[in-house]
Motif scaffolding. Structure first.
Motif, PDB file in Angstrom:
ATOM      1  N   ALA A 136      52.626 -58.699  -0.103  1.00  0.00           N
ATOM      2  CA  ALA A 136      52.350 -59.272   1.219  1.00  0.00           C
ATOM      3  C   ALA A 136      53.622 -59.412   2.050  1.00  0.00           C
ATOM      4  O   ALA A 136      54.708 -59.594   1.493  1.00  0.00           O
ATOM      5  CB  ALA A 136      51.719 -60.650   1.047  1.00  0.00           C
ATOM      6  N   LYS A 179      46.260 -57.823   9.656  1.00  0.00           N
ATOM      7  CA  LYS A 179      46.177 -58.886   8.644  1.00  0.00           C
ATOM      8  C   LYS A 179      45.738 -60.141   9.378  1.00  0.00           C
ATOM      9  O   LYS A 179      46.371 -60.542  10.359  1.00  0.00           O
ATOM     10  CB  LYS A 179      47.533 -59.087   7.967  1.00  0.00           C
ATOM     11  CG  LYS A 179      47.512 -60.162   6.887  1.00  0.00           C
ATOM     12  CD  LYS A 179      48.762 -60.044   6.011  1.00  0.00           C
ATOM     13  CE  LYS A 179      48.827 -61.116   4.949  1.00  0.00           C
ATOM     14  NZ  LYS A 179      49.230 -62.422   5.485  1.00  0.00           N
ATOM     15  N   THR A 182      43.455 -56.633   6.101  1.00  0.00           N
ATOM     16  CA  THR A 182      43.743 -57.589   5.038  1.00  0.00           C
ATOM     17  C   THR A 182      43.219 -58.937   5.494  1.00  0.00           C
ATOM     18  O   THR A 182      43.526 -59.383   6.608  1.00  0.00           O
ATOM     19  CB  THR A 182      45.263 -57.716   4.795  1.00  0.00           C
ATOM     20  OG1 THR A 182      45.783 -56.427   4.497  1.00  0.00           O
ATOM     21  CG2 THR A 182      45.548 -58.659   3.637  1.00  0.00           C
ATOM     22  N   HIS A 184      43.081 -62.953   4.667  1.00  0.00           N
ATOM     23  CA  HIS A 184      43.450 -64.170   3.943  1.00  0.00           C
ATOM     24  C   HIS A 184      42.458 -65.226   4.427  1.00  0.00           C
ATOM     25  O   HIS A 184      42.641 -65.801   5.509  1.00  0.00           O
ATOM     26  CB  HIS A 184      44.902 -64.568   4.275  1.00  0.00           C
ATOM     27  CG  HIS A 184      45.292 -65.885   3.683  1.00  0.00           C
ATOM     28  ND1 HIS A 184      46.306 -66.666   4.183  1.00  0.00           N
ATOM     29  CD2 HIS A 184      44.796 -66.569   2.621  1.00  0.00           C
ATOM     30  CE1 HIS A 184      46.415 -67.771   3.464  1.00  0.00           C
ATOM     31  NE2 HIS A 184      45.513 -67.731   2.512  1.00  0.00           N
ATOM     32  N   ASN A 196      43.166 -61.071   0.040  1.00  0.00           N
ATOM     33  CA  ASN A 196      44.419 -61.820  -0.114  1.00  0.00           C
ATOM     34  C   ASN A 196      44.092 -63.311  -0.189  1.00  0.00           C
ATOM     35  O   ASN A 196      43.156 -63.775   0.443  1.00  0.00           O
ATOM     36  CB  ASN A 196      45.343 -61.516   1.086  1.00  0.00           C
ATOM     37  CG  ASN A 196      46.565 -62.412   1.157  1.00  0.00           C
ATOM     38  OD1 ASN A 196      46.789 -63.099   2.151  1.00  0.00           O
ATOM     39  ND2 ASN A 196      47.369 -62.420   0.120  1.00  0.00           N
ATOM     40  N   MET A 232      46.238 -58.022  -2.076  1.00  0.00           N
ATOM     41  CA  MET A 232      47.590 -58.301  -1.591  1.00  0.00           C
ATOM     42  C   MET A 232      48.081 -59.618  -2.193  1.00  0.00           C
ATOM     43  O   MET A 232      47.344 -60.596  -2.225  1.00  0.00           O
ATOM     44  CB  MET A 232      47.574 -58.393  -0.064  1.00  0.00           C
ATOM     45  CG  MET A 232      48.938 -58.664   0.533  1.00  0.00           C
ATOM     46  SD  MET A 232      48.879 -58.712   2.333  1.00  0.00           S
ATOM     47  CE  MET A 232      49.035 -56.998   2.748  1.00  0.00           C
ATOM     48  N   ILE A 233      49.325 -59.590  -2.647  1.00  0.00           N
ATOM     49  CA  ILE A 233      49.873 -60.761  -3.336  1.00  0.00           C
ATOM     50  C   ILE A 233      51.124 -61.261  -2.631  1.00  0.00           C
ATOM     51  O   ILE A 233      52.021 -60.477  -2.316  1.00  0.00           O
ATOM     52  CB  ILE A 233      50.189 -60.392  -4.801  1.00  0.00           C
ATOM     53  CG1 ILE A 233      48.866 -60.134  -5.533  1.00  0.00           C
ATOM     54  CG2 ILE A 233      50.990 -61.489  -5.497  1.00  0.00           C
ATOM     55  CD1 ILE A 233      49.017 -59.564  -6.901  1.00  0.00           C
TER      56      ILE A 233
END
Ligand SMILES: Cc1cc2nc3c(=O)[nH]c(=O)nc-3n(C[C@H](O)[C@H](O)[C@H](O)COP(=O)(O)O)c2cc1C
Length: 320
Positions: A13, A139, A167, A169, A200, A222-223
């Motif tokens: 990430a 993202k 992505t 989160h 994520n 994704m980390i």
């Protein structure tokens, strides 16, 4: 150009102040398939601020790499994408619609764009157009606050706008890092768009990776925080998938990586930055470490690179 994402890929990430070329290189060596720069100010890019431009330098080894931008207006974002494409040729330009920090959101950038879908989509369209054949990804968070969860709706519109992967989160901006990431929203997004969805949030170990893929059917993971002090996580995940098990990094591996990280920083940065970044990363490497408090104090008290090197030497002597 179409972004060809291999299923179940691992993504490092973007992390401000952390994912510089050194950390990205280490994570890549450990098995991260894609890496990202930290978020870079679109305003800084168009003003040709040297520090901002330096943040986008990368080596060929780091490819495929995404440069992440944040900005408050359609025009500034588009202009910055044009400059990035021409000067840096990354594999991906990623738009940050997730940053919850007030310094960024009060100006309308980061996750503040999620308060107004119309503007968010215009921003995405303008970057896609300016980036030409460079794939553009996004993202984002779940939405601005609990009664404005818009990730799926936004995802559908972003796909129409030409965004090639998202992505998610799935916390709201208001949530910052509290509570838990709502993985149901990743699943819902995946079911409603045909572009790749990268999950994520709260993947703190390899088992959580497996669980996220299973629960959400996302295309990749994704980390961020779990890689701090543990870039081995990417290798551990691959080991788990391939062999059914993985092992934690040993003390010797940690000591050697501390040394390597320091040497790479010394090649890349000036003395002050090298000292500060070494201390920052070591505080993470030294978690769950024998006599951690002792070594951490020694490093934190270091006043220059000579001090760091002599503590490193004694750590090697005593622990390896
Ligand atoms: C120190 C730090 C800096 C971050 N900087 C960025 C950034 O520049 N751009 C971005 O999109 N997200 C940024 N994030 C958010 C992470 O990329 C990620 O979305 C979040 O930490 C959730 O993932 P995790 O549970 O794996 O940590 C940052 C997170 C942390 C902890």
């Amino acid at each position: 150009m179409k972004l060809n994402i291999k299923k179940n890929s691992l993504y490092l990430a973007p992390m401000a102040g952390i994912t510089d070329t050194v950390f990205r290189t280490l994570c890549k060596k450990m098995g991260a398939n894609y890496v990202y720069t930290e978020f870079v100010s679109a305003n800084g890019i168009i003003r040709e601020n040297k520090k901002t431009l330096d943040m986008m330098d990368f080596t060929e080894f780091e490819r495929p790499i995404g440069i992440q931008i944040f900005g408050e207006t359609v025009e500034v974002l588009a202009k910055s994408a044009e400059i990035i494409r021409e000067r840096f040729s990354p594999d991906i330009i990623d738009i940050n619609f997730g940053c919850p920090v007030p310094k960024v959101t009060t100006k309308g950038a980061g996750s503040a764009a999620m308060k107004n879908l119309d503007i968010m989509i215009k921003m995405a369209e303008s970057v896609v157009k300016a980036a030409k054949d460079t794939p553009v990804t996004v993202k984002m968070r779940a939405g601005w606050c609990n009664d404005q969860i818009i990730s799926t709706e936004a995802g559908k519109l972003l796909e129409q706008a030409g965004i090639q992967a998202i992505t998610l989160h799935p916390r709201t901006s208001k949530q910052r890092f509290t509570g838990t990431a709502n993985w149901d929203l990743i699943k819902d997004l995946k079911e409603n768009v045909s572009i790749p969805v990268i999950g994520n949030g709260d993947v703190i170990n390899p088992d959580k990776y497996v669980q996220m893929i299973k629960d959400t059917k996302c295309d990749g993971v994704m980390i961020a925080r779990a890689a701090l002090g543990n870039p081995w996580i990417f290798k551990q995940i691959k080991d788990l998938i391939e062999t059914g098990s993985y092992s934690e990094a040993t003390v010797s591996e940690k000591v050697y990586l501390c040394e390597k990280h320091y040497h790479l920083l010394r090649e890349e940065k000036n003395e002050t930055l090298c000292l500060n970044l070494t201390k920052k990363h070591y505080s993470w490497y030294l978690k769950n470490f024998p006599n951690a408090a002792f070594w951490r104090t020694k490093f934190m008290q270091s006043e220059n690179l000579y001090d760091i090197e002599s503590v490193l030497k004694s750590m090697k002597r005593e622990l390896i």
